[in-house]
Scaffold this motif. Structure first.
Motif, mmCIF file in Angstrom:
data_model
loop_
_atom_site.group_PDB
_atom_site.id
_atom_site.type_symbol
_atom_site.label_atom_id
_atom_site.label_comp_id
_atom_site.label_asym_id
_atom_site.label_seq_id
_atom_site.Cartn_x
_atom_site.Cartn_y
_atom_site.Cartn_z
ATOM 1 N N ASP A 770 0.814 -1.405 0.320
ATOM 2 C CA ASP A 770 0.352 0.052 0.454
ATOM 3 C C ASP A 770 1.403 0.883 -0.037
ATOM 4 N N VAL A 771 2.294 1.082 1.205
ATOM 5 C CA VAL A 771 2.957 2.032 0.881
ATOM 6 C C VAL A 771 3.772 2.577 -0.372
ATOM 7 N N VAL A 772 4.043 1.658 -0.671
ATOM 8 C CA VAL A 772 5.467 1.554 -1.941
ATOM 9 C C VAL A 772 5.171 2.284 -3.067
ATOM 10 N N PRO A 773 3.811 2.235 -3.689
ATOM 11 C CA PRO A 773 2.893 3.268 -4.931
ATOM 12 C C PRO A 773 3.343 4.759 -4.871
ATOM 13 N N MET A 774 3.214 5.268 -2.977
ATOM 14 C CA MET A 774 2.423 6.486 -2.651
ATOM 15 C C MET A 774 4.230 6.768 -2.511
ATOM 16 N N ALA A 775 4.930 6.666 -2.090
ATOM 17 C CA ALA A 775 6.236 6.875 -1.702
ATOM 18 C C ALA A 775 6.786 6.770 -2.748
ATOM 19 N N ALA A 776 7.517 5.874 -3.776
ATOM 20 C CA ALA A 776 7.672 6.525 -5.190
ATOM 21 C C ALA A 776 7.298 7.066 -6.082
ATOM 22 N N LEU A 777 5.929 7.651 -6.059
ATOM 23 C CA LEU A 777 5.264 8.705 -6.490
ATOM 24 C C LEU A 777 5.534 10.211 -5.859
ATOM 25 N N TYR A 778 5.932 10.343 -4.700
ATOM 26 C CA TYR A 778 6.607 11.108 -3.913
ATOM 27 C C TYR A 778 7.490 11.536 -4.035
ATOM 28 N N ARG A 779 8.374 11.158 -3.707
ATOM 29 C CA ARG A 779 9.554 10.650 -4.879
ATOM 30 C C ARG A 779 9.886 10.951 -6.195
ATOM 31 N N GLY A 780 8.986 10.585 -6.872
ATOM 32 C CA GLY A 780 9.450 10.547 -8.209
ATOM 33 C C GLY A 780 9.306 12.402 -8.401
ATOM 34 N N SER A 781 8.288 12.996 -7.678
ATOM 35 C CA SER A 781 7.768 14.527 -7.671
ATOM 36 C C SER A 781 8.908 15.244 -7.133
ATOM 37 N N LEU A 782 9.693 15.104 -5.817
ATOM 38 C CA LEU A 782 11.248 16.135 -5.049
ATOM 39 C C LEU A 782 11.970 15.474 -6.239
ATOM 40 N N LEU A 789 15.650 13.549 -13.653
ATOM 41 C CA LEU A 789 14.413 13.154 -14.338
ATOM 42 C C LEU A 789 15.135 12.131 -14.853
ATOM 43 N N VAL A 790 16.384 11.658 -14.251
ATOM 44 C CA VAL A 790 15.533 10.044 -14.767
ATOM 45 C C VAL A 790 15.906 9.143 -13.831
ATOM 46 N N GLY A 791 15.759 9.824 -12.184
ATOM 47 C CA GLY A 791 15.426 9.388 -11.031
ATOM 48 C C GLY A 791 14.198 8.966 -10.950
ATOM 49 N N ALA A 792 13.875 10.486 -11.172
ATOM 50 C CA ALA A 792 12.043 10.429 -11.322
ATOM 51 C C ALA A 792 11.334 9.903 -12.390
ATOM 52 N N GLU A 793 12.092 9.143 -13.479
ATOM 53 C CA GLU A 793 11.216 8.544 -14.390
ATOM 54 C C GLU A 793 10.874 7.597 -13.521
ATOM 55 N N THR A 794 12.327 6.706 -12.926
ATOM 56 C CA THR A 794 12.336 5.168 -12.554
ATOM 57 C C THR A 794 11.448 5.308 -11.408
ATOM 58 N N ALA A 795 11.718 6.488 -11.186
ATOM 59 C CA ALA A 795 10.397 6.453 -9.657
ATOM 60 C C ALA A 795 8.856 6.313 -10.177
ATOM 61 N N PHE A 796 8.668 6.947 -11.191
ATOM 62 C CA PHE A 796 7.250 7.368 -11.429
ATOM 63 C C PHE A 796 7.429 5.920 -11.900
ATOM 64 N N GLN A 797 6.984 5.081 -12.586
ATOM 65 C CA GLN A 797 7.847 3.799 -13.503
ATOM 66 C C GLN A 797 7.550 2.951 -11.846
ATOM 67 N N ARG A 798 8.248 2.837 -11.549
ATOM 68 C CA ARG A 798 7.923 1.644 -10.513
ATOM 69 C C ARG A 798 6.625 1.717 -9.487
ATOM 70 N N ALA A 799 6.277 3.145 -9.558
ATOM 71 C CA ALA A 799 4.543 3.407 -8.900
ATOM 72 C C ALA A 799 3.537 3.133 -9.808
ATOM 73 N N VAL A 800 3.806 3.036 -11.759
ATOM 74 C CA VAL A 800 3.107 2.414 -12.460
ATOM 75 C C VAL A 800 2.788 1.453 -12.295
ATOM 76 N N ASP A 801 4.135 0.743 -12.292
ATOM 77 C CA ASP A 801 4.113 -0.905 -12.192
ATOM 78 C C ASP A 801 3.201 -1.576 -11.340
#
Length: 1016
Positions: A770-782, A789-801
């Motif tokens: 439950d928490v990992v997707p949201m944490a990845a999303l927040y981390r991506g925005s940060l 941008l590379v780190g953000a893209e990876t974080a967003f993609q983890r949340a998507v997946d």
């Protein structure tokens, strides 16, 4: 008497032989006269003691015969106790111990009859050498308790005074120092002071005090000295029971010891788990009104009982939790050692005074060397050690040791035959005393048993730096075959504590097969608990039913309660209700409150709120020490669900006020959540802090998380940060991820981006679904804000997946925005389309608008128009107006005036503060181009009134000129793409989770519904 016989024989001979054998007759008369002379001289010189004893014996013969219920050899006196006129009741071959009261060698009159040998068919095979051997009457040498014989019940029982009892009878090991009267006490100030404070009480409730420490730390001597010091002036009566059952039965009998001045003392030296299983809450409640309970126990056994997860030891665990623990260290302090060296100058003291006075180091060195030098003696000691570790609470007989030691000898020396001679040599070695006059094995005073030194047991358990040796598996079966049923019951308890369910089951079944009147019902109940833990529902049900059918006044209600719990777990609610009802009808003071609490939970499951409330209320009003706290907690949760806030608050507070170490933290947590919902932030903060301060391993993480959220709302960021950190440090897998996420958000708001990223990363690494997707999303925005941008893209993609129904669409939308900025049109389009297809009520319209903007820039008019229309049709309060404006601009550029006009009008009519002014300007420009001056004028006025800031205020004339002029249309740029810096709606959901929602709180509370269940 012999002289008279000779005279009669002489007369008969003279008559029969008619004087022919007169010489022989004369000789008889001469011997008769000599006999009379000797008897007369003996009477004249007879000691006074013998003359008194003879007179008492003669008086006893004249006394009327005893009737049922009378004590042999005496009559009951109104003043209490038996008179001294009768013949001593002891068996002739036994001698009264100096200073001992007659009752010490007898069983309590209310005790259960215990057979001296196994019942037919239940004992060992006829070839076993121990079958005909007597059992030792002394339960254990160190404690001085006696194995007593059953006697008829008497109205009262007279206890010996404390001053009548020797130290040896109270427990301390006899050494050369004590036997010579040269054993001064080495003071232990910390323990002495604590004991003095606890024992110095004249009014109820009287305490249950347990001195806890390693073997030979000096527990028994310390508590003896404290008792003599504090209680010596009162000189109370002291009960040294044969078992915990005797204590429980005595406490339940209001008439027993009614004549004793209170408080009298129950002395439980080296108390065992089997003893404690009889000390249920009702027994301890009664004890607190009448007696001081003073016990000693090794720290290892204390920890073993409290850490037991099984139901068999639940009552023992509950008893220890009620006791006041007085710890005693093994090693002396510097000051204590100095005093010891002064009192015992000839003795080397390395750590413990107890170890030193018994020559512990010398005995352990001998024992360990015996493996090679004296294997028979070494294995005999090992067998005795394991018998005690298995739960046998009495000395072993010679024959029992003979049966056990071959098992151990074969493990050490396979080449040696366990002959009688080898055993006798080994036993002589084991019983040979060290310089302290203490041996590895010691004979009991009556010579029928052998007691192993407890310090050796501690060494074999791995204490004092030695390697632990497991109990030999083969020993269990051999030992159980050797001992009677009542001993098998105790071994069953011991096996349960060691998680040896097979041995425990074997032990309890032996008691059942012997149908032991006192122990069979308890064994059946314990067997039921054991089988329930193993998942054998049928077997457990049968065992509980047997215990119920026994009708045992103490066990039957407990078994009915346990059967009810079993059936409830099997969803047989009607059967459970019937079982609970039977337990309730017993009126048992310990069980009825427990059942009321259980019944309340059952009725709550069935939706009978009124019945559940009444049941919980009955449990609360019972005053039962163990039941009131969880019942009050359960009542509080029930009342909260029913909207009775005041009632719930009162119930939670009652649970908190109980001081129950398991319930108070949960009740405080629930009260905090309740008060927070009512807006009482100060009260909620206090309650959460109490829960945090409790140290409860399950509650503290949740309470700290909730406290952090509350403090953050109040603006106390420092306090919130500390609370979140404590929740994270707990390591609780269900709380740490949420705490890390919330801490990350807090740190980001404070500008600590490095700390925020670390917190987000910890939440991501937790793996919480439950928490990992949201944490990845927040981390991506940060990371995006920081330019990574590379780190953000990876974080967003983890949340998507992750596929999370809420977070994955948000992450897909934000990933689309990121890829658009990187000119990855294909990737951005795919991300937007994934978000659109999610049908998420908030994200899908937003992504559709953003897709429209992307396609507009790519000149895909049809695709853009469809995307905008999808966003408009969603009716989303924020997105639909923006999409309508963007659609109007698109259609305006394509020359579709009616379509553009309709889209602008829709945006204007939305009333959206950010859209109306821009849409109105564009609508006015469009209408002006179409010659609709009035409509254009109205639109421009609407834009001005809405605060359109791109046009400076102008006069009416200027406005008319502007509207009438030929200038170009005032155009507005397409609205910016809608990216989510953080899913605010999901943030609210996490905040709710972190605020201690009742689902989490109730799950903690429900775990406490079952309680000890009166398990024995």
């Amino acid at each position: 008497m012999s002289g008279l016989v000779l005279l009669v024989l002489g007369a008969l001979t003279e008559t029969i032989t008619a004087g022919t054998q007169r010489a022989m007759v004369g000789g008889m008369f001469f011997l008769a006269v000599a006999a009379f002379v000797v008897a007369g001289v003996g009477r004249l010189t007879e000691p006074e003691e013998m003359r008194a004893a003879r007179a008492e014996k003669a008086a006893a013969k004249k006394a009327p015969p005893t009737t049922e219920g009378d004590e042999p050899g005496g009559s009951w006196q109104e003043g209490g106790g038996w008179d001294d006129a009768g013949e001593p009741w002891q068996e002739e071959e036994e001698q009264q111990r100096p200073g001992a009261e007659p009752w010490e060698e007898r069983s309590a009159p209310w005790g259960e009859q215990r057979p001296e040998a196994p019942a037919a068919g239940a004992g060992p095979p006829a070839t076993k050498p121990w079958e005909e051997q007597p059992r030792p009457k002394q339960r254990r040498r160190d404690s001085g308790r006696r194995q007593q014989q059953q006697q008829p019940r008497v109205p009262e029982r007279k206890l010996p005074r404390l001053s009548d009892l020797t130290n040896a009878q109270l427990g301390p090991t006899q050494t050369m120092y004590s036997s010579r009267g040269q054993a001064p006490y080495v003071r232990r100030p910390a323990a002495d002071g604590r004991l003095a404070a606890l024992l110095n009480t004249d009014s109820a409730p009287f305490p249950f005090v347990v001195v806890v420490g390693p073997a030979k730390a000096g527990k028994s001597r310390t508590v003896v000295e404290a008792a003599r010091s504090v209680l010596g002036g009162r000189d109370p009566g002291v009960l040294i029971p044969a078992s915990g059952e005797e204590v429980a039965e005595l406490l339940r009998d209001d008439g027993a010891l009614a004549h004793e001045r209170q408080p009298w003392v129950v002395w439980l030296d080296d108390v065992t788990a089997a003893d404690l299983t009889h000390l249920s809450a009702d027994a301890l409640d009664r004890a607190s009104e009448r007696a001081l309970l003073i016990a000693t126990i090794t720290d290892e056994r204390w920890d073993q009982i409290l850490s037991s997860g099984g139901d068999v030891a639940a009552t023992a665990k509950a008893a220890l939790r009620r006791a006041t623990k007085v710890p005693l260290d093994f090693e002396l302090t510097v000051r204590e050692r100095a005093e010891a060296e002064q009192l015992y100058p000839q003795m080397h003291i390395s750590a413990s005074i107890g170890e030193a006075v018994v020559s512990g180091d010398q005995l352990i060195a001998k024992f360990q060397a015996g493996k090679d030098q004296e294997p028979a003696g070494y294995t005999i000691v090992q067998a005795a050690v394991d018998a005690r570790r298995a739960g046998l609470n009495r000395p072993l007989t010679d024959a029992e040791l003979r049966g056990l030691y071959p098992l151990y000898l074969r493990r050490v020396r396979i080449d040696l035959d366990p002959t009688t001679r080898l055993f006798e040599e080994g036993l002589a070695w084991a019983t040979e005393a060290a310089s302290s006059e203490v041996a590895l094995l010691s004979h009991t005073e009556d010579g029928t048993g052998l007691e192993v030194l407890d310090y050796v047991i501690a060494i074999e358990e791995g204490r004092h730096g030695h390697e632990a040796r497991p109990v030999f598996d083969a020993m269990w079966q051999e030992l159980l075959a050797a001992v009677p049923a009542d001993d098998a019951f105790n071994i069953g308890i011991g096996a349960s504590l060691r998680d040896n369910s097979a041995a425990a089951e074997m032990a309890f079944r032996k008691v059942l097969d012997a149908d032991h009147a006192g122990e069979a019902p308890r064994a059946a109940n314990n067997l039921g608990l054991l089988l329930r833990e193993q998942g054998d529902v049928t077997g457990a049900r049968t065992a509980f039913q047997r215990a119920i059918d026994s009708g045992h006044p103490d066990v039957m209600p407990r078994a009915a309660n346990n059967l009810g719990t079993l059936l409830r777990e099997q969803h047989d609610l009607n059967g459970a209700r019937m079982a609970y009802q039977r337990a309730m009808e017993s009126g048992h003071p310990d069980v009825v409150p427990r059942v009321a609490n259980e019944l309340g939970s059952l009725l709550r499951e069935q939706g009978d709120v009124s019945g559940a409330r009444a049941a919980y209320q009955r449990a609360v009003e019972s005053g039962h020490t163990d039941v009131v706290p969880p019942a009050a907690l359960n009542l509080g949760m029930l009342l909260k669900d029913q909207g009775d806030v005041a009632g719930a608050e009162s119930a939670y507070q009652k649970a908190i006020d109980s001081g129950h170490r398991e319930v108070v933290p949960v009740a405080a947590l629930n009260l905090g959540s309740l008060l927070r919902e009512q807006g009482d932030m100060s009260g909620a903060k206090t309650a959460y802090q109490k829960a945090v301060d409790s140290g409860h391993s399950e509650v503290v993480p949740v309470a700290a998380l909730n406290l952090g959220s509350l403090l953050r709302e109040q603006g106390d960021m420092s306090g919130a940060k500390a609370a979140y950190q404590r929740a994270m440090d707990s390591g609780d897998v269900s709380v740490t991820p949420v705490a890390a996420l919330n801490l990350g958000m807090l740190l980001k708001d404070q500008g600590d981006l490095t700390g925020a990223e670390a917190a987000y990363q910890r939440a991501v690494d937790s793996g919480d679904v439950d928490v990992v997707p949201m944490a990845a999303l927040y981390r991506g925005s940060l990371l995006k804000d920081q330019g990574d941008l590379v780190g953000a893209e990876t974080a967003f993609q983890r949340a998507v997946d992750s596929g999370h129904p809420d977070v994955a669409p948000m992450a897909a939308n934000n990933l689309g925005v990121l890829l658009t900025e990187e000119s990855d049109v294909a990737g951005a389009r795919a991300a937007y389309e994934r978000a659109v297809e999610s049908d998420h009520p908030d994200v899908s319209p937003m992504a559709a608008n953003n897709l429209g903007v992307l396609l507009t820039e790519e000149s895909d008019v049809a695709g853009a128009r469809a995307a905008y229309q999808l966003a408009v049709d969603s009716g989303h309060a924020d997105v639909a107006p923006m999409a309508a404006l963007n659609l109007g601009l698109l259609l305006d550029e394509q020359g579709d005036v009616p379509g553009a006009r309709a889209a602008y009008q829709l945006a204007v009519d939305s009333g959206h503060a950010d859209v109306v002014s821009v849409a109105a300007v564009n609508l006015g420009s469009l209408l002006r181009q179409q010659g609709e001056v009035a409509g254009a004028r109205a639109a421009f006025h609407l834009a001005i009134d809405a605060g359109f800031v791109d046009i400076a205020p102008v006069t009416a004339e200027s406005l008319r000129v502007l509207v009438a002029g030929q200038g170009g249309a005032v155009s507005a740029k397409p609205t910016s793409r809608l990216a989510l810096p953080g899913p605010r709606q999901e943030q609210a959901a996490i905040a709710a989770r972190s605020s201690g929602g009742e689902e989490l709180d109730e799950s903690l509370g429900e775990d406490l519904d079952d309680g000890p269940n009166g398990r024995t």
